[in-house]
Enzyme design. Structure first.
Site, PDB file in Angstrom:
ATOM      1  N   SER A   7       0.766  -1.435  -0.072  1.00 31.21           N
ATOM      2  CA  SER A   7       0.088  -0.076  -0.047  1.00 31.21           C
ATOM      3  C   SER A   7       0.899   1.415  -0.087  1.00 31.21           C
ATOM      4  O   SER A   7       1.571   1.720   0.896  1.00 31.21           O
ATOM      5  CB  SER A   7      -0.899   0.039   1.093  1.00 31.21           C
ATOM      6  OG  SER A   7      -1.565   1.254   1.412  1.00 31.21           O
ATOM      7  N   ASP A  33      -4.928   3.887  -2.103  1.00 33.06           N
ATOM      8  CA  ASP A  33      -5.831   4.398  -1.138  1.00 33.06           C
ATOM      9  C   ASP A  33      -6.470   5.662  -1.436  1.00 33.06           C
ATOM     10  O   ASP A  33      -5.400   6.648  -0.954  1.00 33.06           O
ATOM     11  CB  ASP A  33      -5.420   4.316   0.264  1.00 33.06           C
ATOM     12  CG  ASP A  33      -5.320   2.668   0.601  1.00 33.06           C
ATOM     13  OD1 ASP A  33      -6.020   1.907   0.701  1.00 33.06           O
ATOM     14  OD2 ASP A  33      -4.136   2.298   1.137  1.00 33.06           O
ATOM     15  N   MET A 136     -12.055  -5.430   5.152  1.00 34.32           N
ATOM     16  CA  MET A 136     -10.823  -4.591   5.883  1.00 34.32           C
ATOM     17  C   MET A 136     -10.874  -5.214   7.222  1.00 34.32           C
ATOM     18  O   MET A 136     -11.667  -5.546   7.887  1.00 34.32           O
ATOM     19  CB  MET A 136     -11.600  -3.064   6.184  1.00 34.32           C
ATOM     20  CG  MET A 136     -11.800  -2.151   4.965  1.00 34.32           C
ATOM     21  SD  MET A 136     -10.259  -1.753   4.208  1.00 34.32           S
ATOM     22  CE  MET A 136      -9.561  -1.104   5.213  1.00 34.32           C
ATOM     23  N   GLY A 141      -9.233   4.039   6.854  1.00 39.10           N
ATOM     24  CA  GLY A 141      -8.608   5.550   7.265  1.00 39.10           C
ATOM     25  C   GLY A 141      -7.443   5.812   7.379  1.00 39.10           C
ATOM     26  O   GLY A 141      -6.839   6.592   7.303  1.00 39.10           O
ATOM     27  N   GLY A 176      -3.477  -3.946   8.769  1.00 37.83           N
ATOM     28  CA  GLY A 176      -2.594  -4.576   9.777  1.00 37.83           C
ATOM     29  C   GLY A 176      -1.927  -5.949   9.483  1.00 37.83           C
ATOM     30  O   GLY A 176      -1.511  -6.993  10.283  1.00 37.83           O
ATOM     31  N   GLY A 196       0.938  -2.321   4.221  1.00 38.61           N
ATOM     32  CA  GLY A 196       1.415  -1.141   4.090  1.00 38.61           C
ATOM     33  C   GLY A 196       2.704  -0.852   4.972  1.00 38.61           C
ATOM     34  O   GLY A 196       3.889  -1.073   4.577  1.00 38.61           O
TER      35      GLY A 196
HETATM   36  C1  DX5 Z   1      -6.417   1.929   5.442  1.00 36.13           C
HETATM   37  C2  DX5 Z   1      -5.811   1.606   4.011  1.00 36.13           C
HETATM   38  C3  DX5 Z   1      -4.907   0.344   4.043  1.00 36.13           C
HETATM   39  C4  DX5 Z   1      -3.724   0.854   4.585  1.00 36.13           C
HETATM   40  C5  DX5 Z   1      -2.970  -0.414   5.361  1.00 36.13           C
HETATM   41  O1  DX5 Z   1      -7.607   2.426   5.321  1.00 36.13           O
HETATM   42  O2  DX5 Z   1      -7.033   0.806   3.234  1.00 36.13           O
HETATM   43  O3  DX5 Z   1      -4.559   0.155   2.442  1.00 36.13           O
HETATM   44  O4  DX5 Z   1      -2.753   1.426   3.640  1.00 36.13           O
HETATM   45  O5  DX5 Z   1      -1.913  -0.169   5.850  1.00 36.13           O
HETATM   46  P1  DX5 Z   1      -1.161  -1.181   7.144  1.00 36.13           P
HETATM   47  O6  DX5 Z   1      -0.828  -2.395   6.292  1.00 36.13           O
HETATM   48  O7  DX5 Z   1      -0.318  -0.471   7.598  1.00 36.13           O
HETATM   49  O8  DX5 Z   1      -2.425  -1.516   7.939  1.00 36.13           O
HETATM   50 ZN    ZN Z   2      -6.591   0.036   1.237  1.00 32.60          ZN
END
Ligand code: DX5
Ligand code: ZN
Length: 215
Positions: A7, A33, A136, A141, A176, A196
């Site tokens: 991400s 995102d 999710m 967010g 996560g 991410g």
């Molecule tokens: C959160 C985003 C994710 C985010 C994930 O709203 O949709 O794509 O970048 O980040 P990590 O992997 O750090 O949880």
């Molecule tokens: Zn995302």
């Protein structure tokens, strides 16, 4: 083997080209995102960034729309060459089937996303229509949140329902994801995991991607 979508939200925006090239080389999909500050309590980036990423992306782009009125952007996203485009069921409601078709008619794979507080059964009417479902595993967010463990059961339930109907759909998970939960989500039925902070926060992002993939 589970595919990994790093991400960009967690990338180094001062050196974004470097991180996109890394995903081109080592990742499977580039996850982008888009947040509007209304559907979700944060604002990320828009087309000023996506247009630039599109110029150098060789890995397929997966745009995750966390916005109200997602349909306003499908055409532009398709023009940028994205392969996958998802929107939140919470934003689409009764328009969900129509939005899926609009995305598919533009030549992209269509995904429907739900936050952790939406019953997974809300996705069942779209089995056989959507190309993929994005579960999710944190509230949309922000990056860097803690994985919600119940997401594994939600993935398994969705996978079972897809199989029961003799249908096909990719299950994506987002939020996560790290080495502590990657195998469990894969076993539950995830085919594509967004990551991410566990990728871009790692000392060696390329090694982090392979480890998450289970290579
Ligand atoms: C959160 C985003 C994710 C985010 C994930 O709203 O949709 O794509 O970048 O980040 P990590 O992997 O750090 O949880
Ligand atoms: Zn995302």
């Amino acid at each position: 083997m589970m595919q990994i979508a790093p991400s960009i939200l967690a990338a180094d925006f001062l050196h974004l080209e470097k991180d996109i090239q890394l995903v081109n080389r080592c990742g499977d999909v580039i996850h982008l995102d888009v947040m509007d500050g209304t559907l979700v309590p944060n604002i990320s980036f828009g087309f000023s960034v996506i247009d630039q990423v599109a110029k150098i992306a060789t890995a397929p782009m997966d745009v995750h729309l966390m916005v109200v009125h997602p349909e306003r952007w499908f055409e532009k996203i398709a023009k940028d060459g994205a392969r996958m485009c998802s929107f939140h069921w919470e934003a689409a409601g009764r328009n969900t089937s129509r939005f899926i078709k609009q995305i598919q008619d533009l030549g992209m794979k269509a995904g429907v996303v739900i936050n952790p507080d939406v019953p997974v059964s809300k996705l069942y009417p779209y089995i056989g229509k959507a190309d993929y479902f994005l579960i999710m595993s944190v509230f949309a967010g922000f990056g860097g949140q803690k994985f919600i463990y119940e997401s594994i059961d939600r993935v398994a339930a969705l996978r079972a329902e897809i199989a029961r109907r003799g249908a096909q759909a990719l299950i994506e998970i987002d939020g996560g994801i790290n080495l502590g939960n990657a195998r469990a989500v894969e076993e539950a039925g995830v085919g594509l995991a967004v990551a991410g902070s566990s990728v871009f926060g790692a000392e060696d992002p390329a090694a982090a991607i392979s480890a998450l993939r289970g290579a």
